[in-house]
Design a protein around this motif. Structure first.
Motif, short mmCIF file in Angstrom:
data_model
loop_
_atom_site.label_atom_id
_atom_site.label_comp_id
_atom_site.label_asym_id
_atom_site.label_seq_id
_atom_site.Cartn_x
_atom_site.Cartn_y
_atom_site.Cartn_z
N GLY A 1 48.31 49.68 11.30
CA GLY A 1 46.93 49.37 10.94
C GLY A 1 46.80 48.06 10.19
N SER A 2 47.75 47.80 9.30
CA SER A 2 47.74 46.53 8.55
C SER A 2 47.97 45.34 9.47
CB SER A 2 48.80 46.54 7.45
OG SER A 2 48.45 47.44 6.42
N TYR A 17 45.30 40.41 2.76
CA TYR A 17 45.67 41.19 3.94
C TYR A 17 47.16 41.00 4.22
CZ TYR A 17 41.05 42.65 5.67
OH TYR A 17 39.85 43.26 5.83
N ARG A 18 47.64 39.76 4.10
CA ARG A 18 49.06 39.49 4.35
C ARG A 18 49.94 40.22 3.33
NH1 ARG A 18 52.49 37.49 8.36
NH2 ARG A 18 54.40 38.17 7.40
N GLU A 19 49.52 40.22 2.09
CA GLU A 19 50.27 40.92 1.04
C GLU A 19 50.32 42.43 1.33
OE1 GLU A 19 49.88 41.75 -3.73
OE2 GLU A 19 49.04 39.90 -2.94
N ALA A 20 49.20 42.97 1.77
CA ALA A 20 49.16 44.40 2.11
C ALA A 20 50.09 44.69 3.29
CB ALA A 20 47.73 44.83 2.44
N LEU A 21 50.08 43.82 4.28
CA LEU A 21 50.95 43.99 5.43
C LEU A 21 52.42 43.92 5.02
CD1 LEU A 21 51.77 44.17 8.37
CD2 LEU A 21 51.19 41.75 8.61
N ASP A 22 52.77 42.93 4.24
CA ASP A 22 54.16 42.80 3.79
C ASP A 22 54.60 44.01 2.99
OD1 ASP A 22 54.27 40.31 5.01
OD2 ASP A 22 54.00 39.17 3.16
#
Length: 129
Positions: free
Chosen positions: A36-37, A16-21
């Motif tokens: 959303g992220s 999830y953190r990788e997707a947000l970054d």
């Protein structure tokens, strides 16, 4: 999300953190997908450690306000982020389930009562205060 669906919140968190970054870097902080992220990552952190939700609140930041400003108060992403923020507020003891129930009422009007996210947060809102 598959790890999250299976209950492996520890395994899902770095993804999830990788997707947000990635969305932040590519689309910026005010894009719908980034917002959303942010909400998804913060919600995951809250579910992962509900006893210590401060990290989730920090991750959420001002995403609910930005989503309302950028997308509008009744946009599905804004509603979801508000519901996620309400869950964090409940865990922090700064918001009651009544706040979540207000968001759910708006979700029902916009998304419908049978929408999976409406049902999910409706169940949480009906839990004992």
């Amino acid at each position: 999300m598959l790890l999250d669906d299976k209950g492996d919140l520890d395994g899902a968190a770095p993804l999830y953190r990788e997707a947000l970054d990635g969305t932040r870097e590519t689309l910026g902080d005010r894009h719908m997908y980034t917002l959303g992220s942010i909400g998804n990552y913060a919600d995951l952190l809250c579910r992962r450690d509900p006893v210590h939700p401060n990290r989730a609140r920090t991750a959420m930041g001002d995403a609910p306000e930005v989503a309302r400003e950028v997308l509008g108060a009744d946009h599905p992403v804004s509603l979801l982020i508000e519901a996620q923020a309400a869950r964090i507020g409940i865990a922090l003891g700064v918001a009651g389930r009544a706040v979540l129930r207000q968001v759910v009422a708006r979700m029902e009007a916009v998304l419908g009562p049978e929408h999976p996210q409406t049902r999910k947060y409706n169940t949480l809102g009906k839990s004992a205060d």
